[in-house]
Structures are given as C-alpha cells and as structure tokens.
Design an enzyme around this catalytic site. Structure first.
Site, short mmCIF file in Angstrom:
data_model
loop_
_atom_site.label_atom_id
_atom_site.label_comp_id
_atom_site.label_asym_id
_atom_site.label_seq_id
_atom_site.Cartn_x
_atom_site.Cartn_y
_atom_site.Cartn_z
N CYS A 1 1.34 -1.56 0.01
CA CYS A 1 0.53 0.01 0.20
C CYS A 1 1.05 1.35 0.05
CB CYS A 1 -0.96 -0.18 0.81
SG CYS A 1 -2.87 0.86 0.91
N HIS B 1 -3.74 -5.42 0.14
CA HIS B 1 -3.12 -5.93 1.63
C HIS B 1 -3.07 -7.24 1.83
CE1 HIS B 1 -2.79 -1.65 3.94
NE2 HIS B 1 -3.45 -1.58 2.80
N GLU C 1 -1.40 -9.12 3.80
CA GLU C 1 -2.08 -9.54 4.84
C GLU C 1 -2.94 -10.25 5.34
OE1 GLU C 1 -0.76 -6.51 3.68
OE2 GLU C 1 -1.45 -5.10 5.22
N1 GLN Z 1 -2.49 6.61 3.07
C1 GLN Z 1 -1.94 6.25 1.62
C2 GLN Z 1 -3.29 6.06 0.52
O1 GLN Z 1 -4.18 6.29 1.23
C3 GLN Z 1 -1.71 4.42 1.54
C4 GLN Z 1 -3.09 3.83 2.71
C5 GLN Z 1 -1.98 2.35 3.31
O2 GLN Z 1 -1.32 2.10 3.09
N2 GLN Z 1 -2.81 1.34 3.60
O3 GLN Z 1 -3.81 6.13 -0.48
#
Ligand code: GLN
Length: 534
Positions: free
Chosen positions: A382, A509, A511
């Site tokens: 992310c 994600h 994970e």
């Molecule tokens: N801050 C970033 C976004 O909003 C990544 C979010 C995250 O890592 N969950 O896209």
C-alpha cells in the site's frame, strides 16, 4: 442444531489473550465439524477502529466486505480460515449510531430512549444477527475491555439477558482472568480472579468456564480452590500458560478439554476429540524451521501490534519455507541517506509498510532506493508500494519533485494521485477504497508466477490514493511494470521490477488474508526469494 452462543469476557487486566482464546475455541469447534463464527464487541465509542491511531489500538484489520475492524478479527481468520464480515465487529459507537438514527426517524414513536432497554436491545440484536443470515451452530462473541470498565456495562447486561432468554444450554460465559505470581512470596495469587468473578456475579452472570492466564504452571490444588470459590466445576477451570507460539494455544486448550467441557455444558454430545492434522503439521514445520532469516519492517509505528498481520504473514511464509523469520523493525523516521546502509545491514529482505501521512515517508523512499540499487528483495504494501513508485519516478524517471498528492497536493508529477470518486468525500472515517476487489494478473509477470497460475485474484484494500495511470507507459519503458490491474476500473494493483531478485509493490493488503493453513502466495514467494542461495 439450534445456534449456541458463547460469550468470552476478561477480568483483572487487559492483554490476556482473549482474542487468541476466542480464535482457538473457534478452531476446535470448527475441527469438530460445527459451523461457527467469531465476533468482537468493543465498548469504545468510535464507530470503527479505522480512525484510531495504531499506537492506541494496534493494526486496523479489514474484512473482505470492507469493514475496518479490530485486529482480533485477524486472529479469528488466521486460525479458522473463515472470513469475517462487517457483522463480526461492533462498537458502542455503531450501536448508538443506529439507535440515534432510528430515534431521529421517529421509529420509537415518542418513547424516551434509554440504555436499558434500547441500547441493550440493539446489542442483543447484533449479537444474534450473524445467525439470522446463515446457518450457524456456534457464535463466539468476544467482549473487548475488562469487567469493571464503565463502558462495558451495557454489553454485560445484554449477555445477562440473553442467557436468561436462551437458557443455559444455548448461552454460556467463559471468563478469562490473570493469576499473578508474587516473586517475593513465591506465590501465585488467586484473589484477583475471585474478585473479578464476584464482580461478574454481581451483574447477574455466573461464568461456566474460567480460563486462568499465568506465567507459571497452576497446580490442580490451586485450580480446585478457584473452582470452589467461584462456583465453577473443577474441570472447567483451565489454564492458559505462555506458550512458544500463539498457534499452540488450540492444541493446549484441546488437551485440557476446553471444547468438551463446553459441549457438555451446552448439552451437545462431544464424541472423540478431532484430529488437528494439518494444524499439527504446521506446528511441526515451525519447530523444525530453526534456521533464521532476518527481514526488516520499514515503518513508523514502533509497536508490535501495529503491523500484526504482516508479522503473522511473514511467520506463516517462513514456516512453510522451512525458515524462522526474525523480524526487525526499522523506524523509517531514522533512515537517512547517510545511514541507510547501516540501518538495513544484515537484512535478507525488507517490507515497506502501509501507512498514512507525511511522517517517516522520506525514510521509506530512501530504503526503497537502497534495496532497488542493491538488489535486496523488497515488498511494498500500500503506502510502501506508493513510495517505491515515487522513488522510481524521482531517481529513474528523473522527476525530482515526484510525489503522492497525499504528501504534496501541488506537485506537478503526481505519480500517486487521489482517485476521482474519492475527491468529493471529506469526512475522515470510512471514505476509502475498502475491502476486496478483483485484480487481473499480467501473464508472465513475477507476481503472476507467485500466484502459481491464478489469473484473477481478489485482495483487500484500504486506501485513498492510486498509481496515476498517465505515467504507466513511462514506468514500463524504464523497467517498472504493472503486474496487476483492477479489471473494472483499470486501477493499478501491482508494480514490479522483474529484472531484480524480488521487487514488488501491491496497492492491496495481502497480509489480511494469510492464514495458518493457507499462507499467502506473495509472502511465500517473497520469503523464498529472501533465502540465501547456496
Ligand atoms: N495513505 C495511502 C493511501 O491512502 C496508503 C494507505 C495504506 O497504506 N493503507 O492511499
């Protein structure tokens, strides 16, 4: 079979492992062939943990249907492999919100709205909700917090009422407490447990099972004493000792017959204990995997629980690769251009962690550059993926002002940008791309190889910003390729540099969906790439 409800409360102290006990019990009942679900009721007033600082509450876990939840739901899924939903995570805030919305609509026809019965009725409705949507034999409900907290009172009252309404065979309470050891006296102390149970009894709840958390072995004599003082049968006083791994807890609970005792008390014939075949095999691999590889987590939250699911996913992947993963946290705020080599020394690979906001991102970018130019396996998740992209734009494409518009709204080279549909949403909570979306893997990509022949995957998201597609061709021309896109919206899901040993970033994600029996393919492949080749 009529649905049975098991409530798990905690006393004496927090952090005793109620989530692991709930997950373990779920595992044991599932292994007996029952249809189960595990849900968490948290007494805090936030609508969901999405807006909570990870320092306060650890990781925010995300369900496939897009609910931001407590990290315990991660344990439930990792232990049982059963997906949870938005109905499995409820807070006081959500309860009040729905009652207040109904009040505003006039649904209560002029009645005075009170904690009892309106709030407690809504809690009871939610406690029973899962079983109205699917056939379930057991619903395990973990109550967050500790007995005696002011805000948990309505939850306990709801449990008391449900036990009365459903009867003893259909509703049961397990109370988890702590037995401290006083070194000076060389004694284990049961008084806090007795007091905690008295408190529960005072609220009209008699626990049928007590689980005593202790750092020392509890003698039969001590357990009998607790049974005697707390009106609990002797074999229903179970100990939960510190074990080398949380994944040993189900086995330990089975040895002490936790599931059998519960079935007996709920009038369900127990039969022979189930064999935990593949689970035991996992524990066996874990024991045999003694050789260590060291993997760095580059992030800003210096707290074990903040990256819980990533840690567990790495541990699963390590085990199945025959290695013990030694996870080192590297605070990205401390990484500078001059010390990056030192900070990342001795690491077989790094994970660049998810996150929000400015703090610590320059360190993530420097780490991404270092591992890219030193060919060290790198997994960006992310925000981690977004920073790999920013780094590549700055140092390879030559746009020194490249950035994510999250960090610099006016950059001319917004390689990571706000999604169109998010632009008009200003409220903080629940305004992200949340939950599982499809991703079509690009055939022949490294990521596609890791997924071993799958072409369309589904992974969970939690973000507002995206790879800016107008830069895609330029990235591709310089060696960073898109390896997966969302087929409906053309959003980039995976970026990779196939020339390197392992350099992959995912907007999603992975994970959140690695479980003990089904480790995630990307983590498996990443850890495999980190293992030194002879
Ligand atoms: N801050 C970033 C976004 O909003 C990544 C979010 C995250 O890592 N969950 O896209």
């Amino acid at each position: 079979m009529e649905t049975r409800y098991i409530f798990i409360t905690g006393g004496v102290a927090s952090s005793l492992g109620k989530g692991i006990i709930s997950a373990s019990l779920g595992k044991l009942l599932q292994a007996r062939g029952y249809r189960i679900t595990i849900q968490k009721f948290d007494p805090y007033i936030n609508i969901d943990p999405g807006t909570l600082n990870p320092y306060e509450h650890g990781e925010c876990y995300v369900t496939a249907d897009g609910m931001e939840t407590d990290l315990d739901l991660g344990h439930y899924e990792r232990f049982t492999g059963i997906e949870t939903t938005r109905d499995n995570s409820v807070t006081t805030g959500r309860i009040y919100l729905s009652v207040i919305e109904r009040e505003r609509r006039g649904d209560y026809l002029g009645k005075t709205i009170q904690v009892v019965p309106h709030i407690t009725d809504e809690i009871k409705r939610r406690m029973l909700l899962n079983a109205t949507k699917q056939p379930l034999d057991f619903v395990i409900t973990e109550i967050g917090g500790t007995i005696g907290d002011m805000e948990s009172q309505p939850f306990l009252e709801a449990i008391r009422q449900l036990r009365w309404e459903l009867g003893p065979q259909r509703a049961l309470n397990i109370h988890l407490t702590y037995v401290p050891y006083l070194a000076a006296a060389d004694e284990l102390k049961t008084k806090p447990t007795q007091t905690s149970v008295k408190q529960l009894q005072g609220l009209g709840i008699q626990p049928e099972v007590l689980i005593l958390r202790a750092e020392h072995n509890l003698s039969a004599e001590l357990r009998n004493k607790v049974a005697h003082f707390c009106n609990v049968e002797a074999d229903a006083v179970i100990q939960s000792q510190d074990l080398p791994s949380i994944y040993e807890v189900p086995v330990n609970m089975q040895q002490q017959k936790l599931d059998e005792v519960i079935l007996r008390k709920m009038g369900v014939p127990a039969g022979a204990p189930p064999e935990l075949g593949s689970w035991l095999a996992f524990l066996e691999y874990r024991k045999r995997a003694t050789e260590v590889i060291r993997i760095g987590l580059v992030g800003k939250y210096d707290l074990q629980d903040a990256y819980k699911s990533i840690r567990e996913s790495l541990a699963h992947a390590g085990t199945y690769n025959g290695y013990k993963v030694d996870i080192r946290f590297i605070n990205s705020e401390h990484i500078t251009r001059s010390n990056v080599g030192e900070q990342l020394a001795g690491l077989a690979g790094i994970v660049i962690c998810p996150g929000f906001g400015q703090r610590g991102i320059e360190g993530k970018i420097i780490a991404a550059e270092y591992t890219r130019t030193h060919n060290i396996p790198t997994f960006g998740i992310c925000l981690g993926m977004q920073m790999m992209v920013v780094e590549f734009a700055r140092n390879v494409l030559g746009y020194s002002d490249a950035d994510s518009s999250e960090m610099n709204a006016s950059t001319p080279h917004n390689v990571i940008d706000m999604m169109e549909e998010q632009k008009n949403i200003t409220q903080m909570g629940g305004t992200m791309r949340l939950g599982a979306y499809s991703c079509a893997l690009v055939p022949g990509s490294r990521a596609a190889q890791a997924y071993r022949g799958q072409t369309l995957i589904r992974e969970r998201h939690r973000h507002r910003y995206e790879f800016n597609n107008s830069y895609r061709a330029e990235f591709e021309a310089h060696g960073m390729h898109c390896a997966g896109v969302n087929p409906d919206a053309e959003l980039v899901e995976i970026m990779e540099i196939p020339e390197l040993r392992w350099y992959i970033g995912t907007q999603f994600h992975p994970e959140y969906s690695s479980t003990v029996l089904h480790p995630h393919p990307l983590f498996l492949d990443f850890v495999a790439a980190c293992i030194p080749k002879p």
